[in-house]
Design a protein around this motif. Structure first.
Motif, PDB file in Angstrom:
ATOM      1  N   VAL A 423     -79.387 -29.915 -26.951  1.00  9.05           N
ATOM      2  CA  VAL A 423     -79.948 -29.201 -25.795  1.00  9.05           C
ATOM      3  C   VAL A 423     -81.366 -29.701 -25.521  1.00  9.05           C
ATOM      4  N   TYR A 424     -82.126 -29.943 -26.603  1.00 11.64           N
ATOM      5  CA  TYR A 424     -83.515 -30.395 -26.443  1.00 11.64           C
ATOM      6  C   TYR A 424     -83.568 -31.750 -25.748  1.00 11.64           C
ATOM      7  N   THR A 425     -82.705 -32.671 -26.162  1.00 12.02           N
ATOM      8  CA  THR A 425     -82.798 -34.035 -25.605  1.00 12.02           C
ATOM      9  C   THR A 425     -81.980 -34.219 -24.337  1.00 12.02           C
ATOM     10  N   GLU A 426     -80.828 -33.510 -24.241  1.00 12.12           N
ATOM     11  CA  GLU A 426     -79.963 -33.764 -23.085  1.00 12.12           C
ATOM     12  C   GLU A 426     -79.944 -32.624 -22.084  1.00 12.12           C
ATOM     13  N   GLY A 427     -80.411 -31.458 -22.501  1.00 13.35           N
ATOM     14  CA  GLY A 427     -80.357 -30.292 -21.614  1.00 13.35           C
ATOM     15  C   GLY A 427     -78.955 -29.701 -21.616  1.00 13.35           C
ATOM     16  N   GLY A 428     -78.714 -28.733 -20.736  1.00 12.47           N
ATOM     17  CA  GLY A 428     -77.382 -28.140 -20.613  1.00 12.47           C
ATOM     18  C   GLY A 428     -77.268 -26.753 -21.215  1.00 12.47           C
ATOM     19  N   ASP A 429     -76.125 -26.138 -20.934  1.00 13.06           N
ATOM     20  CA  ASP A 429     -75.878 -24.770 -21.393  1.00 13.06           C
ATOM     21  C   ASP A 429     -75.291 -24.801 -22.798  1.00 13.06           C
ATOM     22  N   PRO A 430     -75.959 -24.156 -23.764  1.00 18.08           N
ATOM     23  CA  PRO A 430     -75.507 -24.229 -25.160  1.00 18.08           C
ATOM     24  C   PRO A 430     -74.038 -23.847 -25.354  1.00 18.08           C
ATOM     25  N   ALA A 431     -73.611 -22.733 -24.736  1.00 21.34           N
ATOM     26  CA  ALA A 431     -72.223 -22.290 -24.923  1.00 21.34           C
ATOM     27  C   ALA A 431     -71.248 -23.338 -24.368  1.00 21.34           C
ATOM     28  N   GLY A 432     -71.596 -23.893 -23.219  1.00 20.22           N
ATOM     29  CA  GLY A 432     -70.751 -24.920 -22.596  1.00 20.22           C
ATOM     30  C   GLY A 432     -70.642 -26.156 -23.496  1.00 20.22           C
ATOM     31  N   ILE A 433     -71.753 -26.548 -24.089  1.00 17.14           N
ATOM     32  CA  ILE A 433     -71.768 -27.735 -24.962  1.00 17.14           C
ATOM     33  C   ILE A 433     -70.875 -27.501 -26.190  1.00 17.14           C
ATOM     34  N   VAL A 434     -71.005 -26.322 -26.785  1.00 20.69           N
ATOM     35  CA  VAL A 434     -70.206 -25.993 -27.976  1.00 20.69           C
ATOM     36  C   VAL A 434     -68.715 -26.064 -27.641  1.00 20.69           C
ATOM     37  N   GLU A 435     -68.364 -25.514 -26.479  1.00 19.98           N
ATOM     38  CA  GLU A 435     -66.972 -25.519 -26.017  1.00 19.98           C
ATOM     39  C   GLU A 435     -66.489 -26.951 -25.796  1.00 19.98           C
TER      40      GLU A 435
END
Ligand code: ADP
Ligand code: MG
Length: 503
Positions: A423-435
């Motif tokens: 999230v720090y380097t690429e950005g984005g929604d944490p829950a979405g990334i985990v999914e």
């Protein structure tokens, strides 16, 4: 009720050849008022502008020019006084302090000797959790800054830049209540913090927005207490003033040096001369600049160009009503509201922006966990790139999202660190990334059990050893975590491994 109780630290004792000595320190801090225009002119105060481009006729002391007080600068001084719990003087007045200097075209500085705008106040100087020194403020007055002489641009000539001439300064004078080098630095840290919360000075020491004259004397143990009881200065030693310090480290080093210098003089049977000294950071020593000047040397007199400054209580009350929550209250509230340690609360409230960020992360979540992630992960990560919180690529909502995933058991602490980095380097929604990246923790005990069974079957020798020494179970846990790509719920793995090994 917020708990603001504290213990007072012991004064610093310095060993002399013949006896112990204590230090007495008082600071005069010059803080540049945050204002777009100067104290008596409309010229800009922008730092780093083309030399002599921010100079109004009155700043250059052109004949016939008259100063006009800047109401905003007055409001800033009042705001500062209120932030330091100080008395605000509804009537103050400006005086001329006469002296010659090439970067002072008027031939005098307009200041407030006899009737300063702010009277007595105080600062609590933090010396560790639950420990603070109460330092009394004697006064704050408004005055003009001088210009700048530049001696290192040409081998034969000196130059003068008048951009800073007439910029508003607040001189904040403490009582001699500071009792050691660390306390002096901590005093400047706390004062700077309050000024930054108030928005009345940016506190930028490199640019000279905040500089301190440090007064140092030594006395025998017990003498300071006699001074405190009587307010009689004759109980104290003769002081020397070290001018223009703009680094916390140098302030400490200069005081240490100065104390030893004075002890050597006094123990050698001599007397300390009251004088103004300069600190040389390269040599690590102070040296005499001039003998102490007195008010009458400057032939102070009321500035005939300016009427006494009268302000109304209602105006002061309006300013008081607009003050933000200040560091002491915020720190105490963080401890009570979020259940965090005083140490963590100090770190989080060092800057108002940090505190606001933390509050957004912590609201409705586990306060201790929020503090831990903000301080250790986020601040740590920002520091690596020399960034402050306002430059953080991760928002409070994003960090909060990561904490929610941990709280729900969707990800383990270890995976959370990987997610933090993404999230720090690429950005984005944490829950979405985990999914999307399949980072969810395996809590399905069936799947974990299968993995444990497999590893037990593959390593009979290890199983024998682990049965004798339960500490070796950790090896199996590690193997399961490896086999599941770190996604197995560690608690479930521990339980299942323990169960299988003991059966
Ligand atoms: P002046 O106007 O001559 O500089 P002040 O009375 O305004 O003198 O004091 C200047 C600063 O020196 C204040 O911050 C004060 O607390 C500090 N000071 C005064 N006496 C002592 C002392 N004996 N030792 C250390 N600091 C002192
Ligand atoms: Mg003074």
């Amino acid at each position: 009720m917020l708990d603001l109780s504290f213990e007072t630290p012991k004064p610093k004792v310095i060993q002399g050849a013949a006896q112990d000595w204590e230090l007495v320190i008082g600071l005069e801090v010059h803080a540049q008022v945050s204002s777009n225009a100067k104290l008596f002119s409309g010229a800009s105060t922008t730092f780093g502008a083309e030399p002599n481009s921010n100079v109004a006729f009155v700043d250059a002391a052109m004949p016939g020019m008259l100063p006009v007080i800047n109401e905003f600068c007055v409001a800033q001084a009042v705001r500062t006084g209120l932030g330091l719990n100080a008395e605000i003087n509804l009537m103050s007045a400006f005086d001329r302090k006469n002296y010659f200097y090439p970067d002072l075209p008027q031939g005098y500085q307009i200041s407030q000797l006899y009737h300063p705008i702010v009277g007595e106040g105080e600062i609590l100087v933090d010396m560790g959790p639950g420990v603070a020194r109460r330092v009394r403020i004697e006064r704050i007055h408004l005055e003009q800054d001088a210009g700048k002489s530049i001696h290192d641009m040409d081998p034969h000539m000196s130059f003068v830049d008048l951009n800073r001439t007439g910029v508003a300064l607040m001189e904040i004078v403490s009582r001699p209540d500071i009792r050691g080098p660390e306390e002096a630095a901590a005093y400047v840290v706390k004062l700077r913090q309050i000024l930054r919360y108030l928005g009345t000075c940016d506190g930028n020491m490199q640019n000279g927005s905040l500089r301190a004259d440090v007064n140092v004397s030594i006395c025998e143990p017990g003498a300071y207490e006699r001074y405190q009881e009587t307010q009689d200065f004759s109980h104290l030693g003769t002081r020397c003033e070290i001018k223009n310090m703009n680094s916390m480290r140098f302030i400490q080093a200069a005081i240490e040096y100065e104390a030893r210098r004075q002890i050597k003089i006094v123990e050698g049977g001599g007397k300390v001369d009251q004088e103004t000294r300069l600190y040389d950071p390269d040599k690590g020593e102070t040296r005499s600049m001039r003998s102490k000047e007195e008010a009458h040397d400057y032939r102070y007199f009321p500035c005939p160009d300016l009427l006494p400054l009268e302000i109304e209580q209602a105006w002061v009350d309006d300013i008081a009503a607009s003050l933000p929550e200040l560091p002491d209250e915020k720190k105490a509230r963080f401890v009570t509201d979020f259940g965090i340690t005083e140490y963590d609360a100090s770190v989080l409230t060092a800057e108002a922006e940090n505190a606001a960020f933390f509050e957004e992360v912590a609201r409705g979540r586990d306060g201790k966990m929020a503090a831990n992630w903000v301080i250790n992960e986020l601040f740590g990560r920002l520091k690596k790139e020399d960034h402050d919180i306002t430059e953080s690529p991760m928002s409070a909502a994003q960090l909060g999202g990561i904490l929610d995933l941990i709280a729900k058991g969707d990800i383990s602490g270890k995976i959370a660190k990987d997610l933090f980095e993404i999230v720090y380097t690429e950005g984005g929604d944490p829950a979405g990334i985990v999914e999307a990246r399949g980072m969810k923790q395996v809590t399905d005990t069936g799947a974990i059990e299968a993995a444990v069974d497999q590893i037990i079957a593959d390593n009979p020798a290890q199983v024998e050893k682990a049965k004798e020494n339960p500490k070796l179970a950790g090896w199996f846990v590690g193997q399961v975590m490896k086999a599941t790509g770190g996604k197995a719920n560690p608690k479930a793995v521990n339980e299942i491994v323990a169960k299988k090994l003991s059966s």
